[in-house]
Write an enzyme that holds these catalytic residues in place. Sequence first.
Site, PDB file in Angstrom:
ATOM      1  N   SER A  23      53.305 -19.740   0.608  1.00  0.00           N
ATOM      2  CA  SER A  23      52.871 -19.109   1.754  1.00  0.00           C
ATOM      3  C   SER A  23      53.322 -17.850   2.257  1.00  0.00           C
ATOM      4  O   SER A  23      52.925 -16.969   1.158  1.00  0.00           O
ATOM      5  CB  SER A  23      53.358 -20.119   3.101  1.00  0.00           C
ATOM      6  OG  SER A  23      52.687 -19.742   4.061  1.00  0.00           O
ATOM      7  N   HIS A  24      54.171 -17.515   2.898  1.00  0.00           N
ATOM      8  CA  HIS A  24      54.420 -16.192   3.385  1.00  0.00           C
ATOM      9  C   HIS A  24      55.987 -15.936   2.743  1.00  0.00           C
ATOM     10  O   HIS A  24      56.352 -14.618   3.015  1.00  0.00           O
ATOM     11  CB  HIS A  24      54.867 -16.246   4.847  1.00  0.00           C
ATOM     12  CG  HIS A  24      55.956 -17.221   5.362  1.00  0.00           C
ATOM     13  ND1 HIS A  24      55.397 -18.591   5.305  1.00  0.00           N
ATOM     14  CD2 HIS A  24      57.225 -17.036   5.449  1.00  0.00           C
ATOM     15  CE1 HIS A  24      56.544 -19.381   5.578  1.00  0.00           C
ATOM     16  NE2 HIS A  24      57.629 -18.567   5.780  1.00  0.00           N
ATOM     17  N   ASP A  37      48.685 -14.397   6.171  1.00  0.00           N
ATOM     18  CA  ASP A  37      49.593 -14.561   5.040  1.00  0.00           C
ATOM     19  C   ASP A  37      49.230 -14.974   3.880  1.00  0.00           C
ATOM     20  O   ASP A  37      48.056 -14.678   3.407  1.00  0.00           O
ATOM     21  CB  ASP A  37      50.875 -15.671   5.692  1.00  0.00           C
ATOM     22  CG  ASP A  37      50.285 -17.006   5.693  1.00  0.00           C
ATOM     23  OD1 ASP A  37      48.992 -17.125   5.896  1.00  0.00           O
ATOM     24  OD2 ASP A  37      51.013 -18.038   5.576  1.00  0.00           O
ATOM     25  N   ASP A  55      48.872 -17.541   1.845  1.00  0.00           N
ATOM     26  CA  ASP A  55      47.969 -18.387   1.428  1.00  0.00           C
ATOM     27  C   ASP A  55      46.522 -18.443   2.585  1.00  0.00           C
ATOM     28  O   ASP A  55      45.949 -19.687   2.609  1.00  0.00           O
ATOM     29  CB  ASP A  55      48.671 -19.658   1.472  1.00  0.00           C
ATOM     30  CG  ASP A  55      49.070 -20.337   2.570  1.00  0.00           C
ATOM     31  OD1 ASP A  55      49.661 -19.412   3.408  1.00  0.00           O
ATOM     32  OD2 ASP A  55      49.362 -21.531   2.694  1.00  0.00           O
ATOM     33  N   ASP A  96      46.736 -19.334   5.805  1.00  0.00           N
ATOM     34  CA  ASP A  96      46.771 -20.252   7.083  1.00  0.00           C
ATOM     35  C   ASP A  96      47.338 -19.609   8.350  1.00  0.00           C
ATOM     36  O   ASP A  96      47.155 -20.087   9.353  1.00  0.00           O
ATOM     37  CB  ASP A  96      47.519 -21.606   6.799  1.00  0.00           C
ATOM     38  CG  ASP A  96      48.981 -21.364   6.245  1.00  0.00           C
ATOM     39  OD1 ASP A  96      49.316 -20.291   6.030  1.00  0.00           O
ATOM     40  OD2 ASP A  96      49.377 -22.642   6.057  1.00  0.00           O
ATOM     41  N   ARG A  97      48.201 -18.363   8.146  1.00  0.00           N
ATOM     42  CA  ARG A  97      48.577 -17.868   9.466  1.00  0.00           C
ATOM     43  C   ARG A  97      47.658 -16.895  10.084  1.00  0.00           C
ATOM     44  O   ARG A  97      47.035 -16.084   9.247  1.00  0.00           O
ATOM     45  CB  ARG A  97      49.901 -17.437   9.246  1.00  0.00           C
ATOM     46  CG  ARG A  97      51.144 -18.325   8.585  1.00  0.00           C
ATOM     47  CD  ARG A  97      52.328 -17.888   8.849  1.00  0.00           C
ATOM     48  NE  ARG A  97      53.379 -19.098   8.351  1.00  0.00           N
ATOM     49  CZ  ARG A  97      54.558 -18.829   8.746  1.00  0.00           C
ATOM     50  NH1 ARG A  97      55.124 -18.033   9.078  1.00  0.00           N
ATOM     51  NH2 ARG A  97      55.325 -20.134   8.492  1.00  0.00           N
ATOM     52  N   LYS A  99      46.250 -25.281   9.151  1.00  0.00           N
ATOM     53  CA  LYS A  99      46.085 -24.234  10.111  1.00  0.00           C
ATOM     54  C   LYS A  99      45.200 -23.041   9.321  1.00  0.00           C
ATOM     55  O   LYS A  99      45.183 -23.083   8.273  1.00  0.00           O
ATOM     56  CB  LYS A  99      47.562 -23.479  10.559  1.00  0.00           C
ATOM     57  CG  LYS A  99      48.542 -23.171   9.703  1.00  0.00           C
ATOM     58  CD  LYS A  99      49.771 -22.791  10.098  1.00  0.00           C
ATOM     59  CE  LYS A  99      50.770 -22.128   9.157  1.00  0.00           C
ATOM     60  NZ  LYS A  99      51.415 -23.268   8.566  1.00  0.00           N
TER      61      LYS A  99
HETATM   62  C1  VG1 Z   1      57.800 -22.567   9.044  1.00  0.00           C
HETATM   63  C2  VG1 Z   1      57.042 -22.572  10.571  1.00  0.00           C
HETATM   64  C3  VG1 Z   1      56.226 -23.930  10.775  1.00  0.00           C
HETATM   65  C4  VG1 Z   1      55.271 -23.766   9.574  1.00  0.00           C
HETATM   66  C5  VG1 Z   1      55.802 -23.702   8.055  1.00  0.00           C
HETATM   67  C6  VG1 Z   1      54.698 -23.725   7.283  1.00  0.00           C
HETATM   68  O1  VG1 Z   1      58.630 -23.643   9.115  1.00  0.00           O
HETATM   69  O2  VG1 Z   1      58.284 -22.644  11.551  1.00  0.00           O
HETATM   70  O3  VG1 Z   1      55.790 -23.861  11.852  1.00  0.00           O
HETATM   71  O4  VG1 Z   1      54.427 -24.970   9.748  1.00  0.00           O
HETATM   72  O5  VG1 Z   1      56.512 -22.785   8.212  1.00  0.00           O
HETATM   73  O6  VG1 Z   1      53.995 -22.490   7.288  1.00  0.00           O
HETATM   74  P1  VG1 Z   1      60.195 -23.617   8.645  1.00  0.00           P
HETATM   75  O7  VG1 Z   1      60.669 -25.171   8.562  1.00  0.00           O
HETATM   76  O8  VG1 Z   1      60.779 -22.724   7.830  1.00  0.00           O
HETATM   77  O9  VG1 Z   1      60.633 -23.205  10.325  1.00  0.00           O
HETATM   78  V1  VG1 Z   1      53.233 -21.713   5.961  1.00  0.00           V
HETATM   79  O10 VG1 Z   1      52.155 -20.770   6.525  1.00  0.00           O
HETATM   80  O11 VG1 Z   1      54.688 -21.355   5.354  1.00  0.00           O
HETATM   81  O12 VG1 Z   1      52.311 -23.114   5.195  1.00  0.00           O
HETATM   82 CO    CO Z   2      50.868 -20.094   5.081  1.00  0.00          CO
END
Ligand code: VG1
Ligand code: CO
Length: 543
Positions: A113-114, A277, A279, A281-282, A376
Site C-alpha cells: 500500500s502506502h 496511494d 495500491d 485504495d486511498r 476502499k
Molecule cells: C492503516 C490505517 C487503516 C487502513 C490500513 C490499510 O492501518 O490506519 O485505516 O485500513 O492502514 O490501508 P494501521 O493499522 O497502520 O493503522 V492500506 O491503503 O495500507 O491497504
Molecule cells: Co492502500
Amino acid sequence: MQVRTVSTTPFQDQKPGTSGLRKRVAAFRQAHYLENFVQSIFDTIGVPPHATLVLGGDGRYYNREAIQIILRMAAANGFRRVLAGQGGILSTPAASCVIRKYQTHGGIILSASHNPGGPDGDFGIKYNAANGGPAPEKITEAIYAQSKKIAHYRIADAPDVVLDRPGDYEIGGMTVTVIDPVSDYAGLMESLFDFAAIRTLLAGGFRIRFDAMHAVTGPYAQEIFLNRLGASADSLMNAVPLPDFGGGHPDPNLTYAHELVELLYGGDAPDFGAASDGDGDRNMILGKHFFVNPSDSLAILAANAHLVPGYAQGLAGIARSMPTSAAADRVAEALGIPCYETPTGWKFFGNLMDAGKVTLCGEESFGTGSDHVREKDGLWAVLFWLNIIAARRQPVETIVREHWARFGRNFYSRHDYEGIPLDAASGVMKLLLGSFAQLQGAQFGNLKVKLCDDFSYTDPVDGSVSTGQGVRILFTGGSRIVFRLSGTGTEGATLRVYLEAFEPDVSKHHLDAQQALAPLITIALQISGLRKRTGREKPTVIT
Ligand code: VG1
Ligand code: CO
C-alpha cells in the site's frame, strides 16, 4: 508438468496485520519465505476443482518475481486458471472488481500500500475472498496458524509466463489469462457516475490535478480522466508507475503528497486536487487552498449520494472505523439509516456489505468506498466528488462549509509517532489500559471523561468478536481521544493518537483543527506520558 514438493520449515513472523503480511523486500526474498506464506493461504482456503484465482499487484519492486513464483505454485496446487493483470498490475480496488465480476475463488494482491518500495522498501501480500474483500480475521488467523506448522510447499517447474501482452498462456496444465488491468474497473466506474456531467464540467474550464504518486493508479487515471472524461493531459502528475515510486512515500496526505499540496495552495491553483496511494485504495481530496478531512469526506459523500446515479436509489447504511470521526453518524441519522462502528481495517466492512446492511464505508486514514467492490477505492472517491461538484456547481470549500453549517463540524486530527521502539509503544498502551479507573469521571478544564475502554467489536452478521482494537477516552459533549498501535508498519512501532471535538456553533467553524483540538492534544500527552516514553517532542505526521 513436473510438480515439486519442497520441504520447508516455518517462519514465526508471518502474522497478517491490518491489511495482509508486510515485510521488507529483503525478508520476502529469504529462501522459502514467500512460498511458505502462499502455500499457507492455499492450504487454508482449499482449492476446489476448476477454481480461478485473480493475481496482481501495485507494481512495486519484487512484484514481477513474486507473481512468477505464485503462478507456478497456483499451477501445482490445482488452480484451473489465473487471471493476471498485464505487467503484473492490478490496483487493490480493480482486483476486487475482477474477483467479483468473474466470480472467481478469490485473489492474491501484492502490495504494501502506502509503504515505500524499492530494494530497501516494503513488500506485501494479502488474500481476498470470493466476495472480493480482504479475508476476514478468522481466515487470516488460520493462515498464520498454518504458516507456523508448514512443512512442504508445492511448485511447478515451468518457465516464466510473459505478462506483457493480454491473452491465454499455459503453465503446467493451468491457463494464465493476462487481462487489461484497467478496462473492467473503468467500466464499473462509468456505470456508477454521471460521466457526461463530469465531462461537461471539465470542458467548461474546471481544472483538476490528480497525483498518482508514481504508483498504480497512473494507468487507471489516464484511461478514466483523459480518455473517457476528456481532461487535459496536464491534469495528471506522477502517472507512470515506478517500482520504487520515484523514491517517494506513496501516501496521499498533506505530508507525503506535498507536491500536489503546494500546487493546490499556490497561485493560480487548480479547482480540484486529488491523490491516491501505492495500491490505489486511498484518496486525498483538495479544493483550491482547501483540504477535505477524510472523515468529513465520507459524511459529505453520504449526504450528497442522491446526486450520483449509482446511489440515487438510497443508501442501506453507513459504516466507519472506530477512530473515524462521527461526522457520518449525523448524516446517517438525518437519512434515517443505520451507522456501524467497526475496528480499523477494511476487512471488517465485508460482512456488513455482503449482508446488504451498508452501502458506504470509510476510514479516517484516507479510505472511502462502497459496495460496488469490497475494498476502499481511491479513484471511485475522486469520481464521486467530481460528480457531486458537477451536480452542485459549487467549489469544494463551499460544499464542505455548507455541510458543517447543516450538521455541525467534527474537528478531527490524527497524530502519528512513527518508528518508535516497540517497548516504548507498548509501555504507553499499558499505562493507558491501567488508568481507566482513575480516568473515569476525571475533569480536565471543562472536559469530563464519560467513558474509557479498550474497543471491542462483535460482528452483527457472524457474531465474531475482535478485542483490543484501541483505547478510547470519551468525553461528555462528544469529544474523544483514541490511542492505537498501527498494524501495517514494518519497523519499530507506530503510535496513532486520534483527536476529535464536535462543534455545532457555525461561528467557530473557521478555526484551524489543531487550534480547536489544542486542549485535547494537551490531555492526550498528559495521560499517556508519551513524550517521556518515546523521547519524541512532536508527531512525525499530522493529518
Ligand atoms: C492503516 C490505517 C487503516 C487502513 C490500513 C490499510 O492501518 O490506519 O485505516 O485500513 O492502514 O490501508 P494501521 O493499522 O497502520 O493503522 V492500506 O491503503 O495500507 O491497504
Ligand atoms: Co492502500
